[in-house]
Design an enzyme around this catalytic site. Structure first.
Site, PDB file in Angstrom:
ATOM      1  N   THR A  90       0.855  -1.186   0.000  1.00 33.85           N
ATOM      2  CA  THR A  90       0.000   0.000   0.000  1.00 33.85           C
ATOM      3  C   THR A  90       0.892   1.236   0.000  1.00 33.85           C
ATOM      4  O   THR A  90       2.028   1.205   0.484  1.00 33.85           O
ATOM      5  CB  THR A  90      -0.928   0.042   1.226  1.00 33.85           C
ATOM      6  OG1 THR A  90      -0.145   0.140   2.419  1.00 33.85           O
ATOM      7  CG2 THR A  90      -1.799  -1.203   1.302  1.00 33.85           C
ATOM      8  N   ASP A  99      -6.954 -10.631  -2.911  1.00 33.07           N
ATOM      9  CA  ASP A  99      -7.032  -9.618  -1.866  1.00 33.07           C
ATOM     10  C   ASP A  99      -8.293  -8.795  -2.069  1.00 33.07           C
ATOM     11  O   ASP A  99      -8.772  -8.610  -3.182  1.00 33.07           O
ATOM     12  CB  ASP A  99      -5.785  -8.728  -1.852  1.00 33.07           C
ATOM     13  CG  ASP A  99      -5.730  -7.745  -3.018  1.00 33.07           C
ATOM     14  OD1 ASP A  99      -6.306  -6.655  -2.890  1.00 33.07           O
ATOM     15  OD2 ASP A  99      -5.100  -8.069  -4.038  1.00 33.07           O
ATOM     16  N   ARG A 144     -15.336  10.432  -5.525  1.00 31.97           N
ATOM     17  CA  ARG A 144     -15.931   9.758  -4.378  1.00 31.97           C
ATOM     18  C   ARG A 144     -17.151  10.520  -3.910  1.00 31.97           C
ATOM     19  O   ARG A 144     -17.106  11.738  -3.734  1.00 31.97           O
ATOM     20  CB  ARG A 144     -14.897   9.660  -3.247  1.00 31.97           C
ATOM     21  CG  ARG A 144     -13.716   8.758  -3.605  1.00 31.97           C
ATOM     22  CD  ARG A 144     -12.555   8.953  -2.664  1.00 31.97           C
ATOM     23  NE  ARG A 144     -11.513   7.948  -2.899  1.00 31.97           N
ATOM     24  CZ  ARG A 144     -10.278   8.039  -2.436  1.00 31.97           C
ATOM     25  NH1 ARG A 144      -9.920   9.092  -1.734  1.00 31.97           N
ATOM     26  NH2 ARG A 144      -9.398   7.090  -2.672  1.00 31.97           N
ATOM     27  N   HIS A 192      -8.386  -4.038  -6.505  1.00 29.08           N
ATOM     28  CA  HIS A 192      -7.626  -2.939  -5.897  1.00 29.08           C
ATOM     29  C   HIS A 192      -8.339  -2.411  -4.646  1.00 29.08           C
ATOM     30  O   HIS A 192      -8.343  -1.214  -4.363  1.00 29.08           O
ATOM     31  CB  HIS A 192      -7.406  -1.801  -6.897  1.00 29.08           C
ATOM     32  CG  HIS A 192      -6.127  -1.047  -6.682  1.00 29.08           C
ATOM     33  ND1 HIS A 192      -5.037  -1.180  -7.500  1.00 29.08           N
ATOM     34  CD2 HIS A 192      -5.750  -0.166  -5.728  1.00 29.08           C
ATOM     35  CE1 HIS A 192      -4.062  -0.399  -7.071  1.00 29.08           C
ATOM     36  NE2 HIS A 192      -4.466   0.218  -5.998  1.00 29.08           N
TER      37      HIS A 192
END
Length: 431
Positions: free
Chosen positions: A88, A342, A172, A311
């Site tokens: 990250t 993940d 967002r 992601h």
């Protein structure tokens, strides 16, 4: 009576959810917001976690094994538990950042994934003794990428992770957190109202400043250009001279480099893998695979493994949960390459479900960052121990002696759970 902070007395936490809550209370809002935010409406980040709840476990009442192992081999590395640290970017949740995470990974016997957007250098991270896989985005020209691969190899990286799916969506619904380009005095004054109430977090960085004389900065040291002569070969086994590097770019400088780099083709992926093999000879892993056809192309490109990932919900919103895509991809590639996943892993049972569907291990991101924010290196170790404990409980209930024995029949899988994106269409039969 003197009030004592219970967290100071007992910093241990019993679940990732508790680590998350402590991180929320400890971190300034912009820092916390950067950790939890997904792209656009946040559909994919929510789906990553929710999909695990649709899967059940099929336990036995008798036959539990007295000894249970979580050890496995992935990407040519023997690890103590099937949980890997996902790379990250700039880890501003704690002054020790990636170094603390790497120490925790080494202490628990697993792989440390290090981003080339990390706040600590690859040399500092590999010096911890952690088995480190260096992650690279497709940014810069080919000569620059070769320099970065050479640097990672010289530092002792045990593998390379290529991440090609990054879009860094700013759209967002709840707004994007403010990220200063540099932590200068002007930025500190502007952000002061948001951090002054977070005494614990502020104190950590204050102690670092008193010790080093340096303020935290949002730079990417692993993207620094060469700033001097390369280190000479070490005669007689002596430690070689440390390489010299130029000034590290800011996060926004790295973002600009990515924005101005043409996206890669499959031929570029094959080139990157070939160059890494020439430089290092260690595994090359492709992260961000969501489709069966892409997984098969990755096999053709010669990769050693792939990570089934969207992601963490930070890329293309509306992408299915990573766990839904594991089984179709694992079945398609078979034993040709290692498959990990993940996205949304918060419990040991989540790890077990991923392995039962065909993953050899999982990568975690937000979970260990919350642990890092809550209690530094010990907090990351705490998170890994929580996941390990949950894995062991599930193995006991399923009457298995090893995580390598997990199969789909150990789960309750609802009809239509899988998402086989890009799978070949079945042949049409005549009426």
């Amino acid at each position: 009576m003197k009030f004592e902070n219970p967290w100071k007395q007992n910093p241990w936490f019993e679940s990732v959810a508790v680590a998350h809550e402590r991180a929320r209370k400890r971190l300034p809002q912009p820092v916390y917001g950067a950790l939890v935010a997904g792209s656009e409406r946040g559909q994919s980040i929510a789906e990553n976690e929710a999909a695990f709840a649709e899967l059940g476990l099929a336990p036995h009442v008798v036959g539990q094994q007295p000894e249970r192992s979580q050890a496995t081999t992935v990407f040519g590395q023997q690890i103590g538990l099937p949980v890997i640290i996902s790379p990250t970017g700039v880890q501003a949740v704690h002054p020790d950042g990636e170094v603390a995470v790497a120490r925790a990974a080494a202490a628990r016997g697993t792989i440390m994934g290090l981003s080339n957007f990390a706040s600590k250098s690859v040399e500092d991270v590999t010096a911890t003794g952690a088995t480190t896989f260096f992650q690279m985005y497709w940014t810069g020209d080919r000569d620059t990428m070769i320099q970065r691969m050479q640097r990672a190899h010289a530092a002792g990286a045990a593998g390379l992770i290529a991440t090609l799916d990054w879009s860094f969506s700013m759209g967002r619904d709840w707004g994007s957190p403010e990220i200063p380009e540099r932590m200068d005095f002007k930025a500190m004054v502007r952000l002061a109202p948001k951090v002054v109430t977070k005494a614990g977090w502020l104190g950590q960085f204050g102690r670092q400043y008193l010790k080093t004389g340096k303020l935290p900065d949002l730079t990417a040291p692993n993207l620094a250009p060469p700033g001097g002569e390369p280190p000479a070969a070490a005669p007689g086994g002596e430690t070689p001279a440390k390489p010299s590097w130029g000034p590290a770019p800011t996060f926004f400088g790295a973002y600009y480099e990515w924005m101005t780099t043409p996206p890669p083709s499959w031929e570029d992926v094959a080139w990157m893998r070939e160059i890494w093999q020439q430089i290092s000879g260690t595994p090359f892993v492709l992260k961000g695979v969501c489709r069966v056809d892409d997984a098969l192309r990755a096999v053709d490109a010669g990769v050693a493994g792939i990570s089934v990932s969207n992601h963490g919900g930070n890329n293309l919103d509306g992408t299915p949960a990573a766990i839904r895509m594991v089984r179709p991809i694992a079945q398609a590639v078979g034993d040709q390459i290692d498959v990990v996943m993940d996205g949304g892993v918060r419990r040991g049972s989540d790890v077990v479900k991923a392995l039962a569907l065909g993953a050899k291990a999982v990568l975690i991101g937000r979970a260990y960052l919350w642990g890092l924010a809550a209690n530094g290196q010990a907090g990351v170790e705490n998170v890994l121990d929580i996941l390990s404990g949950g894995i062991d409980s599930a193995l006991r209930g399923l009457a298995l002696s090893s995580t390598t024995e997990l199969r789909p029949q150990h789960l309750l899988i609802p009809d239509g759970f899988d998402r086989a994106l890009g799978a070949p269409e079945p042949a049409l039969t005549s009426r």
